[in-house]
Write a protein that holds these residues in place. Structure first.
Motif, PDB file in Angstrom:
ATOM      1  N   VAL A  91     -19.299  24.879  26.216  1.00  0.00           N
ATOM      2  CA  VAL A  91     -18.606  26.109  25.845  1.00  0.00           C
ATOM      3  C   VAL A  91     -19.316  27.250  26.563  1.00  0.00           C
ATOM      4  O   VAL A  91     -20.522  27.448  26.376  1.00  0.00           O
ATOM      5  CB  VAL A  91     -18.640  26.339  24.324  1.00  0.00           C
ATOM      6  CG1 VAL A  91     -17.947  27.649  23.965  1.00  0.00           C
ATOM      7  CG2 VAL A  91     -17.979  25.184  23.595  1.00  0.00           C
ATOM      8  N   TRP A  92     -18.574  27.989  27.374  1.00  0.00           N
ATOM      9  CA  TRP A  92     -19.178  28.975  28.272  1.00  0.00           C
ATOM     10  C   TRP A  92     -19.050  30.373  27.674  1.00  0.00           C
ATOM     11  O   TRP A  92     -17.956  30.808  27.323  1.00  0.00           O
ATOM     12  CB  TRP A  92     -18.491  28.927  29.624  1.00  0.00           C
ATOM     13  CG  TRP A  92     -19.254  29.600  30.725  1.00  0.00           C
ATOM     14  CD1 TRP A  92     -19.217  30.923  31.058  1.00  0.00           C
ATOM     15  CD2 TRP A  92     -20.158  28.978  31.633  1.00  0.00           C
ATOM     16  NE1 TRP A  92     -20.056  31.162  32.124  1.00  0.00           N
ATOM     17  CE2 TRP A  92     -20.636  29.988  32.496  1.00  0.00           C
ATOM     18  CE3 TRP A  92     -20.609  27.674  31.798  1.00  0.00           C
ATOM     19  CZ2 TRP A  92     -21.540  29.732  33.515  1.00  0.00           C
ATOM     20  CZ3 TRP A  92     -21.519  27.412  32.813  1.00  0.00           C
ATOM     21  CH2 TRP A  92     -21.981  28.435  33.662  1.00  0.00           C
ATOM     22  N   VAL A  93     -20.182  31.086  27.593  1.00  0.00           N
ATOM     23  CA  VAL A  93     -20.187  32.447  27.065  1.00  0.00           C
ATOM     24  C   VAL A  93     -20.749  33.371  28.147  1.00  0.00           C
ATOM     25  O   VAL A  93     -21.929  33.295  28.483  1.00  0.00           O
ATOM     26  CB  VAL A  93     -21.039  32.568  25.785  1.00  0.00           C
ATOM     27  CG1 VAL A  93     -20.891  33.969  25.188  1.00  0.00           C
ATOM     28  CG2 VAL A  93     -20.654  31.504  24.765  1.00  0.00           C
ATOM     29  N   GLU A  94     -19.894  34.228  28.707  1.00  0.00           N
ATOM     30  CA  GLU A  94     -20.314  35.168  29.739  1.00  0.00           C
ATOM     31  C   GLU A  94     -20.834  36.437  29.060  1.00  0.00           C
ATOM     32  O   GLU A  94     -20.090  37.145  28.383  1.00  0.00           O
ATOM     33  CB  GLU A  94     -19.135  35.502  30.653  1.00  0.00           C
ATOM     34  CG  GLU A  94     -19.408  36.606  31.659  1.00  0.00           C
ATOM     35  CD  GLU A  94     -20.638  36.335  32.509  1.00  0.00           C
ATOM     36  OE1 GLU A  94     -21.617  37.096  32.370  1.00  0.00           O
ATOM     37  OE2 GLU A  94     -20.621  35.358  33.291  1.00  0.00           O
ATOM     38  N   LEU A  95     -22.134  36.717  29.258  1.00  0.00           N
ATOM     39  CA  LEU A  95     -22.768  37.814  28.525  1.00  0.00           C
ATOM     40  C   LEU A  95     -22.987  39.079  29.354  1.00  0.00           C
ATOM     41  O   LEU A  95     -23.404  40.101  28.809  1.00  0.00           O
ATOM     42  CB  LEU A  95     -24.110  37.350  27.948  1.00  0.00           C
ATOM     43  CG  LEU A  95     -24.017  36.305  26.833  1.00  0.00           C
ATOM     44  CD1 LEU A  95     -25.411  35.871  26.394  1.00  0.00           C
ATOM     45  CD2 LEU A  95     -23.226  36.835  25.644  1.00  0.00           C
ATOM     46  N   ALA A  96     -22.715  39.035  30.656  1.00  0.00           N
ATOM     47  CA  ALA A  96     -22.936  40.237  31.467  1.00  0.00           C
ATOM     48  C   ALA A  96     -22.163  41.443  30.942  1.00  0.00           C
ATOM     49  O   ALA A  96     -22.711  42.549  30.882  1.00  0.00           O
ATOM     50  CB  ALA A  96     -22.586  39.963  32.923  1.00  0.00           C
ATOM     51  N   PRO A  97     -20.897  41.289  30.534  1.00  0.00           N
ATOM     52  CA  PRO A  97     -20.169  42.457  30.025  1.00  0.00           C
ATOM     53  C   PRO A  97     -20.247  42.615  28.511  1.00  0.00           C
ATOM     54  O   PRO A  97     -19.637  43.532  27.957  1.00  0.00           O
ATOM     55  CB  PRO A  97     -18.721  42.151  30.447  1.00  0.00           C
ATOM     56  CG  PRO A  97     -18.624  40.660  30.342  1.00  0.00           C
ATOM     57  CD  PRO A  97     -19.993  40.123  30.710  1.00  0.00           C
ATOM     58  N   ALA A  98     -20.971  41.725  27.821  1.00  0.00           N
ATOM     59  CA  ALA A  98     -20.921  41.692  26.352  1.00  0.00           C
ATOM     60  C   ALA A  98     -21.780  42.788  25.730  1.00  0.00           C
ATOM     61  O   ALA A  98     -22.886  43.081  26.197  1.00  0.00           O
ATOM     62  CB  ALA A  98     -21.381  40.334  25.845  1.00  0.00           C
ATOM     63  N   ASN A  99     -21.271  43.374  24.669  1.00  0.00           N
ATOM     64  CA  ASN A  99     -22.045  44.338  23.883  1.00  0.00           C
ATOM     65  C   ASN A  99     -22.606  43.715  22.614  1.00  0.00           C
ATOM     66  O   ASN A  99     -23.498  44.273  21.980  1.00  0.00           O
ATOM     67  CB  ASN A  99     -21.163  45.538  23.510  1.00  0.00           C
ATOM     68  CG  ASN A  99     -20.750  46.352  24.713  1.00  0.00           C
ATOM     69  OD1 ASN A  99     -21.566  46.606  25.594  1.00  0.00           O
ATOM     70  ND2 ASN A  99     -19.492  46.751  24.770  1.00  0.00           N
ATOM     71  N   ASP A 100     -22.073  42.548  22.219  1.00  0.00           N
ATOM     72  CA  ASP A 100     -22.503  41.874  21.004  1.00  0.00           C
ATOM     73  C   ASP A 100     -22.520  40.375  21.277  1.00  0.00           C
ATOM     74  O   ASP A 100     -21.469  39.759  21.472  1.00  0.00           O
ATOM     75  CB  ASP A 100     -21.546  42.205  19.857  1.00  0.00           C
ATOM     76  CG  ASP A 100     -22.038  41.691  18.508  1.00  0.00           C
ATOM     77  OD1 ASP A 100     -22.325  40.483  18.412  1.00  0.00           O
ATOM     78  OD2 ASP A 100     -22.120  42.481  17.548  1.00  0.00           O
ATOM     79  N   VAL A 101     -23.713  39.783  21.319  1.00  0.00           N
ATOM     80  CA  VAL A 101     -23.849  38.375  21.686  1.00  0.00           C
ATOM     81  C   VAL A 101     -23.157  37.465  20.676  1.00  0.00           C
ATOM     82  O   VAL A 101     -22.445  36.528  21.048  1.00  0.00           O
ATOM     83  CB  VAL A 101     -25.341  37.997  21.812  1.00  0.00           C
ATOM     84  CG1 VAL A 101     -25.503  36.493  22.038  1.00  0.00           C
ATOM     85  CG2 VAL A 101     -25.986  38.769  22.943  1.00  0.00           C
ATOM     86  N   ALA A 102     -23.360  37.713  19.389  1.00  0.00           N
ATOM     87  CA  ALA A 102     -22.769  36.855  18.360  1.00  0.00           C
ATOM     88  C   ALA A 102     -21.250  36.869  18.437  1.00  0.00           C
ATOM     89  O   ALA A 102     -20.590  35.834  18.337  1.00  0.00           O
ATOM     90  CB  ALA A 102     -23.241  37.300  16.967  1.00  0.00           C
ATOM     91  N   ARG A 103     -20.664  38.042  18.617  1.00  0.00           N
ATOM     92  CA  ARG A 103     -19.208  38.137  18.705  1.00  0.00           C
ATOM     93  C   ARG A 103     -18.689  37.471  19.980  1.00  0.00           C
ATOM     94  O   ARG A 103     -17.605  36.871  19.982  1.00  0.00           O
ATOM     95  CB  ARG A 103     -18.778  39.602  18.634  1.00  0.00           C
ATOM     96  CG  ARG A 103     -18.975  40.211  17.256  1.00  0.00           C
ATOM     97  CD  ARG A 103     -18.626  41.698  17.235  1.00  0.00           C
ATOM     98  NE  ARG A 103     -18.838  42.236  15.898  1.00  0.00           N
ATOM     99  CZ  ARG A 103     -17.930  42.233  14.933  1.00  0.00           C
ATOM    100  NH1 ARG A 103     -16.719  41.724  15.163  1.00  0.00           N
ATOM    101  NH2 ARG A 103     -18.205  42.736  13.744  1.00  0.00           N
ATOM    102  N   ALA A 104     -19.436  37.573  21.073  1.00  0.00           N
ATOM    103  CA  ALA A 104     -19.029  36.898  22.309  1.00  0.00           C
ATOM    104  C   ALA A 104     -19.033  35.387  22.124  1.00  0.00           C
ATOM    105  O   ALA A 104     -18.139  34.683  22.609  1.00  0.00           O
ATOM    106  CB  ALA A 104     -19.960  37.296  23.453  1.00  0.00           C
ATOM    107  N   CYS A 105     -20.022  34.861  21.387  1.00  0.00           N
ATOM    108  CA  CYS A 105     -20.079  33.423  21.112  1.00  0.00           C
ATOM    109  C   CYS A 105     -18.903  32.995  20.232  1.00  0.00           C
ATOM    110  O   CYS A 105     -18.276  31.959  20.466  1.00  0.00           O
ATOM    111  CB  CYS A 105     -21.400  33.064  20.443  1.00  0.00           C
ATOM    112  SG  CYS A 105     -22.852  33.204  21.511  1.00  0.00           S
ATOM    113  N   ALA A 106     -18.615  33.797  19.202  1.00  0.00           N
ATOM    114  CA  ALA A 106     -17.501  33.475  18.313  1.00  0.00           C
ATOM    115  C   ALA A 106     -16.183  33.453  19.075  1.00  0.00           C
ATOM    116  O   ALA A 106     -15.347  32.561  18.884  1.00  0.00           O
ATOM    117  CB  ALA A 106     -17.442  34.480  17.163  1.00  0.00           C
ATOM    118  N   ALA A 107     -15.994  34.426  19.960  1.00  0.00           N
ATOM    119  CA  ALA A 107     -14.765  34.476  20.748  1.00  0.00           C
ATOM    120  C   ALA A 107     -14.645  33.258  21.660  1.00  0.00           C
ATOM    121  O   ALA A 107     -13.567  32.678  21.806  1.00  0.00           O
ATOM    122  CB  ALA A 107     -14.729  35.769  21.566  1.00  0.00           C
ATOM    123  N   ALA A 108     -15.761  32.853  22.277  1.00  0.00           N
ATOM    124  CA  ALA A 108     -15.737  31.687  23.165  1.00  0.00           C
ATOM    125  C   ALA A 108     -15.420  30.408  22.406  1.00  0.00           C
ATOM    126  O   ALA A 108     -14.792  29.490  22.939  1.00  0.00           O
ATOM    127  CB  ALA A 108     -17.073  31.556  23.892  1.00  0.00           C
TER     128      ALA A 108
END
Length: 369
Positions: A91-108
């Motif tokens: 499961v790939w989580v792109e964090l370069a544009p992310a403002n919230d790591v946990a929410r980016a993981c949940a979305a992925a």
């Protein structure tokens, strides 16, 4: 017909099956989560993957590692290496544009981004084996560490591969330093990308091509950018112009992230996230050639020795400097040229008092001191 017991393809729990119907999932929720996870898998790369056989073999030896972080300088190919290694199982989580790591993981993961997000993630990941790739963590390294510790404790089947220009410093983390390509692989990559830009291209002088790749620090990003120039210039001409590489290497793929559109932008992504003191030391040490020792850096930066050592250590951790042993430090040539460019900007634009003093004195690391 007698029911049989199978295993849910998403969470691994028991799922009833029959001769008439083979159930892949234990519930509609798992079926939907599996679908959303497939949607967020990384897209297969459209160009060829060149070299890195030894690195792929070494990565295969880290089975069972809970947190594996690939670290290395800008443009060294960390993300591409992980894509080749992990493939579609992650499961790939792109964090370069992310403002919230946990929410980016949940979305992925295809989970609703509600509150509390940590509970949502634990519920989604508990009881199943999942490989989570956190790509480009350097800007949010502290937030990644804060999330991963409770997440790993609550989800025994979770494994994480991260890419970052600096370590996450989370318990259990194993670091995998991604080095520039071997010269053989660097030449092969240049040839592959150059011929993709001009079908039937004959590259000619192998020695010039090897020298070009060496001057580009064997960095995949720099090599790919330089390969675009062969439609305009022969290899020897590109090699002759590499002192101006930050101007020259600025034609990345249109669809690439902004930081990969040029070599300057890639290095600048790291520089812009340094503290003011780290930036000052980075600029000052860039005037030298080759390696240098702590005493030369202290003279160049006009700061106390202990403070310079701390700041040099920070630059090493952030992949902008290499400690080679016996008290010696080195910079990649491309990184050094970027530092000189920023030092010149600081001086012509006023700059800091420390920078102006360095330039007035002419203090800088000398070659091979």
């Amino acid at each position: 017909m007698a029911d049989q017991v199978g295993t849910c393809a998403f969470c691994g729990t028991a799922a009833a099956t029959s001769r008439r119907r083979q159930a892949r999932y234990c519930s509609n929720a798992c079926r939907q989560r599996a679908y959303r996870q497939r949607v967020h898998e990384p897209v297969t790369a459209l160009d060829s993957f060149v070299g890195r056989d030894a690195e792929l073999a070494r990565l295969g030896g880290f089975a069972g590692t809970r947190v594996l972080t690939l670290v290395g300088p800008a443009g060294v190919g960390k993300s591409r290496l992980v894509k080749e290694f992990a493939g579609s199982r992650a499961v790939w989580v792109e964090l370069a544009p992310a403002n919230d790591v946990a929410r980016a993981c949940a979305a992925a993961l295809g989970e609703p981004v509600g509150e509390p997000v940590l509970s949502t993630l634990v519920r989604a990941l508990a009881g199943c084996d999942t490989l989570l790739v956190l790509d480009n963590c350097e800007r949010v390294a502290g937030e990644c560490a804060a999330l991963l510790e409770p997440l790993l404790l609550g989800c025994p089947g979770l494994s994480v591969i991260a890419t970052s220009r600096e370590p996450l410093r989370v318990p259990g983390e194993v670091l995998f330093a991604v080095q520039p390509l071997s010269i053989t692989d660097a030449v092969a990559l240049f040839a592959d990308r150059a011929r993709a830009n001009q079908v039937g291209l004959r590259l000619g002088d192998g020695d010039a091509l090897a020298a070009l790749c060496a001057r580009l620090d064997r960095l995949p990003l720099a090599i790919e950018l330089a390969a675009r120039l062969v439609t305009l210039l022969p290899v020897k001409e590109v090699l002759a112009r590499l002192d101006d590489r930050l101007e020259l290497l600025n034609r990345g793929n249109r669809t690439a992230a902004a930081r990969h559109q040029s070599l300057r932008a890639a290095i600048g992504w790291s520089y812009d996230h340094l503290s003011a003191d780290e930036q000052h030391v980075f600029r000052c040490i860039s005037k030298g050639q080759g390696g240098f020792g702590l005493d030369v850096a202290v003279q160049a930066c006009d700061l106390p020795s202990d403070r310079v050592l701390v700041l040099l250590s920070a630059l090493v951790a952030k992949s902008l400097l290499t400690f080679t042993g016996a008290g010696r430090f080195e910079q990649l040539e491309s990184v050094r040229l970027y530092g000189r460019e920023r030092l010149a900007e600081q001086f012509t634009g006023g700059g800091s008092a420390a920078d102006r003093k360095v330039v007035r004195r002419g203090a800088a690391p000398a070659a091979n001191h």
